[in-house]
Design a protein around this motif. Structure first.
Motif, short mmCIF file in Angstrom:
data_model
loop_
_atom_site.label_atom_id
_atom_site.label_comp_id
_atom_site.label_asym_id
_atom_site.label_seq_id
_atom_site.Cartn_x
_atom_site.Cartn_y
_atom_site.Cartn_z
N VAL A 1 6.73 -1.76 -13.12
CA VAL A 1 7.73 -1.37 -12.12
C VAL A 1 7.03 -0.91 -10.85
O VAL A 1 5.91 -0.39 -10.90
CB VAL A 1 8.69 -0.24 -12.60
CG1 VAL A 1 9.66 -0.74 -13.64
CG2 VAL A 1 7.93 0.97 -13.10
N VAL A 2 7.69 -1.13 -9.73
CA VAL A 2 7.16 -0.73 -8.43
C VAL A 2 8.12 0.30 -7.84
O VAL A 2 9.34 0.07 -7.79
CB VAL A 2 7.05 -1.95 -7.48
CG1 VAL A 2 6.47 -1.51 -6.13
CG2 VAL A 2 6.22 -3.06 -8.09
N VAL A 3 7.56 1.45 -7.43
CA VAL A 3 8.38 2.54 -6.90
C VAL A 3 7.90 2.88 -5.49
O VAL A 3 6.69 2.97 -5.25
CB VAL A 3 8.27 3.79 -7.82
CG1 VAL A 3 9.00 4.98 -7.20
CG2 VAL A 3 8.84 3.48 -9.19
N ARG A 4 8.85 2.99 -4.58
CA ARG A 4 8.51 3.33 -3.19
C ARG A 4 9.40 4.51 -2.77
O ARG A 4 10.62 4.43 -2.91
CB ARG A 4 8.77 2.12 -2.29
CG ARG A 4 8.38 2.33 -0.83
CD ARG A 4 8.55 1.02 -0.05
NE ARG A 4 7.84 -0.06 -0.71
CZ ARG A 4 8.28 -1.33 -0.76
NH1 ARG A 4 9.41 -1.67 -0.18
NH2 ARG A 4 7.58 -2.24 -1.38
N PRO B 1 0.84 -1.19 0.00
CA PRO B 1 0.00 0.00 0.00
C PRO B 1 0.88 1.25 0.00
O PRO B 1 1.88 1.31 0.72
CB PRO B 1 -0.79 -0.11 1.31
CG PRO B 1 -0.76 -1.56 1.65
CD PRO B 1 0.53 -2.11 1.11
N GLY B 2 0.52 2.22 -0.82
CA GLY B 2 1.29 3.47 -0.88
C GLY B 2 2.35 3.48 -1.96
O GLY B 2 2.90 4.54 -2.29
N ASP B 3 2.69 2.33 -2.53
CA ASP B 3 3.69 2.30 -3.61
C ASP B 3 3.09 2.81 -4.91
O ASP B 3 1.86 2.74 -5.10
CB ASP B 3 4.16 0.85 -3.86
CG ASP B 3 5.02 0.30 -2.74
OD1 ASP B 3 5.42 1.10 -1.86
OD2 ASP B 3 5.27 -0.92 -2.73
N ASP B 4 3.92 3.33 -5.79
CA ASP B 4 3.47 3.68 -7.14
C ASP B 4 3.79 2.52 -8.06
O ASP B 4 4.87 1.94 -7.99
CB ASP B 4 4.22 4.92 -7.64
CG ASP B 4 3.78 6.16 -6.89
OD1 ASP B 4 2.57 6.28 -6.63
OD2 ASP B 4 4.66 6.99 -6.55
#
Ligand SMILES: Cc1cc2nc3c(=O)[nH]c(=O)nc-3n(C[C@H](O)[C@H](O)[C@H](O)COP(=O)(O)OP(=O)(O)OC[C@H]3O[C@@H](n4cnc5c(N)ncnc54)[C@H](O)[C@@H]3O)c2cc1C
Length: 405
Positions: free
Chosen positions: A356-359, A338-341
């Motif tokens: 892609v997962v960005v935190r 939760p909260g990741d782009d």
């Protein structure tokens, strides 16, 4: 450490051979001891040998200068000697464990004969001997069951299907390659294996191996369903091979515990590759094994500043069937918290998928299927762990621009 101490390396796999070669280049020759009869080879490419794409010679590694064929059976730390199965004793000043992994043998009824051997037709998939044994047994129409749907099981199923076997892959969990892939990418791999004629059963636990006259005839599932089988491949993962280290009293958790200098709890003994556990992590992959070998070579050749601080390693797999190759790459965390782009591009017709997962402005993971043009740029952004520019645009750019890679 002076460069004229005697370095002995146990295990002529990817890590051991790399270390011996690098040490040779740095003017600190080492004695490499390996138990396998074959010339050292690139284990990562065994599935290509099984698929008939490469001959065993093609995957041989450049031969290290000093290679002794023997199985080490004991380490005498006080005398600084290793004992081999043939009775020979070899002295060391510095010892390196590069003993790799053993295949996990699942707890199935009937898996072992009364002599504690695998029944005829049942094979692990770890060594060149396993690969040649399987290769000899596979013929068009042979009924093969692959147990395990991770990287190893998927590669084995694909290779056997390419050789004309009727393959069923039994995966205990709900999807394929779940360690590396998110659900959407798993579905594409599932579909690709299906296109190659592999029947994939997920959430399917094998319970029994049934044999007649010492040879496998069928496997039985937990729900009682039986599948006829002439060949069974055990692809249930690997665990670090730590028996020698444990008997010698070295500190073991899951693997042989090493520090940033790849030193075990005995300062004269180091460990690299699949058998080593660094900072709590067991990698079980080729890239960290190479990186550890390179760092240790520098240390043993006198570079007191060399340190190993962990590897951010990308998993790549190419599945070639009769049609066009199906490539995939995955790194880091492929499922968002939760909260990741998340940025995701899917092309169902071409069977491509990119995500892609960005935190906190950092790339933490990604998965690419069928379209790997951007993999170099993504890997660099991930390995560097630099904050991404914050205007949002570059994320999509990362997925669509190959960045010259
Ligand atoms: C089929 C297959 C496909 C794979 N595909 C990939 C992939 O796509 N990508 C990836 O990153 N990784 C992959 N891997 C994992 C990769 O091969 C390992 O991470 C890598 O080989 C680790 O290198 P290592 O030198 O630590 O161990 P190994 O390569 O296993 O070598 C260890 C060697 O030590 C020898 N040895 C052990 N004990 C003794 C003893 N007492 N005396 C003498 N010799 C001994 C063993 O016989 C062996 O030859 C794959 C593995 C397999 C089996």
């Amino acid at each position: 450490m002076t460069s004229n101490t005697r370095v002995v390396v146990i295990g002529a796999g990817l890590a051991g051979v790399r270390l011996a070669r690098r040490l040779g280049e740095l003017g600190t020759p080492a004695l490499l001891i390996g138990e396998e009869e074959h010339r050292p080879y690139n284990r990562v490419l065994l599935a290509e040998v099984l698929a008939g794409r490469y001959s065993p010679e093609v995957i041989a590694l450049p031969a290290p200068a000093e290679l002794t064929r023997a199985r080490v059976t004991g380490i005498d730390r006080a005398a600084r000697e290793v004992r081999c199965a043939d009775g020979s004793v070899i002295a060391y000043d510095t010892l390196v464990l590069a003993t790799g992994s053993n295949p996990v043998l699942p707890p199935l009824r009937g898996l072992f004969t009364p002599d504690h051997e695998l029944p005829e037709g049942v094979h692990a998939f770890r060594t060149m001997d396993d690969c040649l044994g399987l290769s000899k047994a596979v013929r068009p129409g042979v009924r093969a069951v692959v147990i395990g749907g991770g990287l190893l099981g998927v590669s084995a199923a694909r290779a056997l299907a390419v050789r004309g076997a009727q393959v069923v892959l039994a995966q205990q969990s709900e999807r394929l390659m779940e360690r590396q892939l998110d659900p959407a990418a798993s579905r594409l791999v599932h579909r690709h294996l299906g296109d190659l004629g592999v029947e994939v059963h997920t959430e399917c636990r094998v319970r029994d191996v049934r044999c007649v006259g010492g040879a496998v005839r069928s496997v039985e599932m937990a729900d009682g369903y039986a599948l006829d089988a002439d060949l069974v491949v055990l692809a249930c993962g690997a665990h670090p091979r730590v028996g020698l280290a444990r008997a010698a009293g070295l500190e073991i958790r899951k693997g042989v515990v090493v520090d940033d200098e790849l030193r075990t709890s005995d300062p004269h003994i180091h460990a690299v590759g699949d058998c080593a556990q660094h900072d709590g992590t067991l990698y079980g992959l080729a890239a960290p094994a190479f990186e550890q070998a390179d760092v240790l070579a520098r240390l043993l050749a006198g570079d007191a500043h060399a340190r190993y601080t962990g590897t951010r390693s990308l998993t790549r797999l190419t599945l070639t069937g009769d049609g066009s190759p199906f490539d995939l790459a995955a790194f880091g965390e492929t499922e968002a918290r939760p909260g990741d782009d998340v940025v995701q591009l899917t092309d169902a017709t071409r069977g491509t998928y990119r995500k892609v997962v960005v935190r906190d402005d950092r790339l933490v993971g990604g998965v690419l299927v069928g379209e790997l043009g951007t993999v170099g740029a993504l890997a660099r952004a991930w390995e560097g762990a630099e904050p991404l520019p914050s205007d949002g645009g570059p994320l999509l750019h990362l997925l669509t621009n190959d960045g010259g890679s």
